[in-house]
Design an enzyme around this catalytic site. Structure first.
Site, PDB file in Angstrom:
ATOM      1  N   GLU A  42       0.751  -1.311  -0.015  1.00 58.75           N
ATOM      2  CA  GLU A  42      -0.049  -0.091  -0.112  1.00 58.75           C
ATOM      3  C   GLU A  42       0.848   1.277  -0.008  1.00 58.75           C
ATOM      4  OE1 GLU A  42      -2.950  -0.236   3.175  1.00 58.75           O
ATOM      5  OE2 GLU A  42      -4.132  -1.924   1.772  1.00 58.75           O
ATOM      6  N   LYS A  46     -15.947  -1.520   3.587  1.00 59.54           N
ATOM      7  CA  LYS A  46     -15.116  -2.111   2.378  1.00 59.54           C
ATOM      8  C   LYS A  46     -16.289  -2.361   1.396  1.00 59.54           C
ATOM      9  CE  LYS A  46     -10.642  -3.515   4.014  1.00 59.54           C
ATOM     10  NZ  LYS A  46     -10.020  -4.683   4.634  1.00 59.54           N
TER      11      LYS A  46
HETATM   12  P1  PGA Z   1      -6.599  -6.341   2.527  1.00 61.88           P
HETATM   13  O1  PGA Z   1      -6.109  -5.382   3.757  1.00 61.88           O
HETATM   14  O2  PGA Z   1      -7.189  -5.108   1.694  1.00 61.88           O
HETATM   15  O3  PGA Z   1      -5.552  -6.955   2.112  1.00 61.88           O
HETATM   16  O4  PGA Z   1      -7.636  -7.090   3.274  1.00 61.88           O
HETATM   17  C1  PGA Z   1      -6.709  -3.826   4.348  1.00 61.88           C
HETATM   18  C2  PGA Z   1      -7.082  -4.157   5.592  1.00 61.88           C
HETATM   19  O5  PGA Z   1      -7.030  -4.903   6.301  1.00 61.88           O
HETATM   20  O6  PGA Z   1      -7.497  -3.123   5.945  1.00 61.88           O
HETATM   21 ZN    ZN Z   2      -7.749  -4.291   8.249  1.00 62.73          ZN
END
Ligand code: PGA
Ligand code: ZN
Length: 427
Positions: A204, A336
């Site tokens: 990231e 998400k």
């Molecule tokens: P991931 O991690 O998109 O790899 O699942 C992001 C998070 O855990 O917030």
């Molecule tokens: Zn997370």
């Protein structure tokens, strides 16, 4: 009315295939969106449909594309794009599985978001404004939560903890929060370089975590905040994503870097000592997704001092948020869209969070693209916080930069993200 859907294979920030959907409405309005992909996924989140086999390490999405161009296009044809709930209900019914495994979470989320974009285009409104008008009327610029060091599944498990982040709730605007973060990010890089530990960045965009212990990353983060001319705990606070499910084994926690294994109680004690020693204002997934007792105990002990976010623990699911509220586990939920699978279910989860008195943090995934839908969602849903990774790599910067453009449209006063947090942490 939805006239046509078209799916194409595009590539994400890890170079993996993903699904892009373009929707065209009767009258010519169009919308487009791309599915992101997680690496540290919760077991209860919507699953992406991947082809398997050996080609492209099994990650190709041809079946998902076929679903969009075939079944999904047929089911959505003629539906009103302004009725996002109706469109998403049709997708959910067509899929018919608990984890979206028939159509694929990737096919569904790209379609659902593309329809939202098309409806905004038809209304002649920017996405954030269309979202605000559709859902609740208020728009605000969120407080950014920005990674300085990566870790966990995003950095070859070089350290156990996944995200070492900063927030600047004391900033007067989104722009100012970014400027302060830019100084901290650069200072952290300089410190790593001086120590001969600058070897690149994690998935990231945060600095690759060359540390001897998890706590050394925290100490270095504090040093970077100070080197940037800030007093830790004043304008700037620390936020962690432990992503503990990733290193949980049979109810215990394996800290590989430190070669020790902790019980749930010992994890809570370790995190508690970090809260006492560092200006930590937020902790995500402190215990594993199946450690209900641990999450409850941690929230009981520290919930009045820090924001406790459920990510893997709540997987953007309104029912799990309501259950956690009953249990008094967590006090905030990560939103998400691809964990839920549709826009409507994500909005329902945020509503459930507010009903429970929880905060909501709109979040990207570790596998991202140039798609900036979540910047608009965080603004239009008045979510208050936005987490999209670090302060390099354009799949991250695109989302921060989009918020700057929206701030120009909404005005600096729309940055209310920091205010409620300041009250809690320093009130
Ligand atoms: P991931 O991690 O998109 O790899 O699942 C992001 C998070 O855990 O917030
Ligand atoms: Zn997370």
């Amino acid at each position: 009315e939805i006239k046509s859907l078209q799916a194409r294979r595009v590539w994400d920030s890890r170079g993996n295939p993903t699904v892009e959907v373009t929707v065209e409405l009767e009258g010519g309005a169009r919308g487009r969106a791309i599915a992101p992909a997680g690496a540290s996924r919760g077991t209860r989140e919507a699953v992406d449909l991947r082809d398997g086999g050996s080609r492209l390490r099994g990650l190709d999405v041809q079946e998902a594309l076929t679903n969009v161009n075939g079944k999904i296009a047929a089911a959505l044809n003629g539906l009103n794009a302004e009725d996002q709930a109706g469109v998403d209900a049709a997708l959910i019914a067509l899929d018919g599985t608990p984890l979206k495994s028939a159509l694929g979470g990737n096919a569904m989320v790209a379609t659902s978001l593309a329809v939202l974009h098309a409806a905004a285009d038809a209304a002649g409104a920017p996405l954030w404004k269309h979202v605000a008008q559709t859902y609740q009327g208020t728009a605000s610029i969120p407080l950014p939560e920005i990674q300085i060091f990566g870790g966990g599944a995003h950095a070859g498990r070089r350290v156990d903890v996944q995200d070492f982040m900063v927030m600047v709730p004391g900033a007067g605007s989104f722009d100012e929060a970014l400027e302060v973060t830019a100084e901290i990010y650069a200072a952290a890089g300089a410190i790593m370089s001086q120590k001969g530990r600058s070897v690149g960045v994690a998935d990231e965009g945060g600095w690759w975590p060359v540390f001897d212990s998890n706590e050394e990353a925290l100490e270095t983060l504090v040093a970077a905040i100070e080197a940037a001319g800030e007093k830790p705990g004043e304008r700037v606070v620390i936020s962690l994503d432990i992503a503990a499910s990733e290193f949980a084994e049979d109810g215990r926690y394996r800290l590989a870097l430190e070669d020790r294994t902790l019980s749930s109680d010992e994890m809570i004690a370790m995190l508690g000592s970090w809260i006492n020693s560092y200006p930590i204002a937020s902790i995500e997934d402190p215990l594993a997704e199946d450690d209900r007792a641990g999450m409850c105990a941690f929230t009981k002990a520290y919930g009045d001092r820090v924001q406790i976010i459920g990510d893997d623990y709540l997987v953007t699911n309104a029912k799990l948020v309501a259950a956690a509220a009953e249990d008094r586990a967590c006090n905030a939920v990560l939103i998400k869209v691809n964990q839920a699978g549709t826009v409507s279910e994500s909005v329902e989860t945020l509503a459930a969070a507010w009903t429970a008195g929880y905060r909501g943090i709109v979040s990207a995934r570790s596998g991202e693209t140039e798609d900036v839908s979540i910047s608009h969602l965080s603004v239009g849903l008045n979510a208050g916080q936005l987490k999209v990774g670090s302060f390099t790599r354009s799949e991250r910067m695109a989302k921060w930069n989009e918020c700057l453009r929206i701030q120009d449209e909404l005005g600096e006063n729309a940055f209310v993200g920091g205010a409620p947090l300041v009250d809690t942490w320093w009130g």
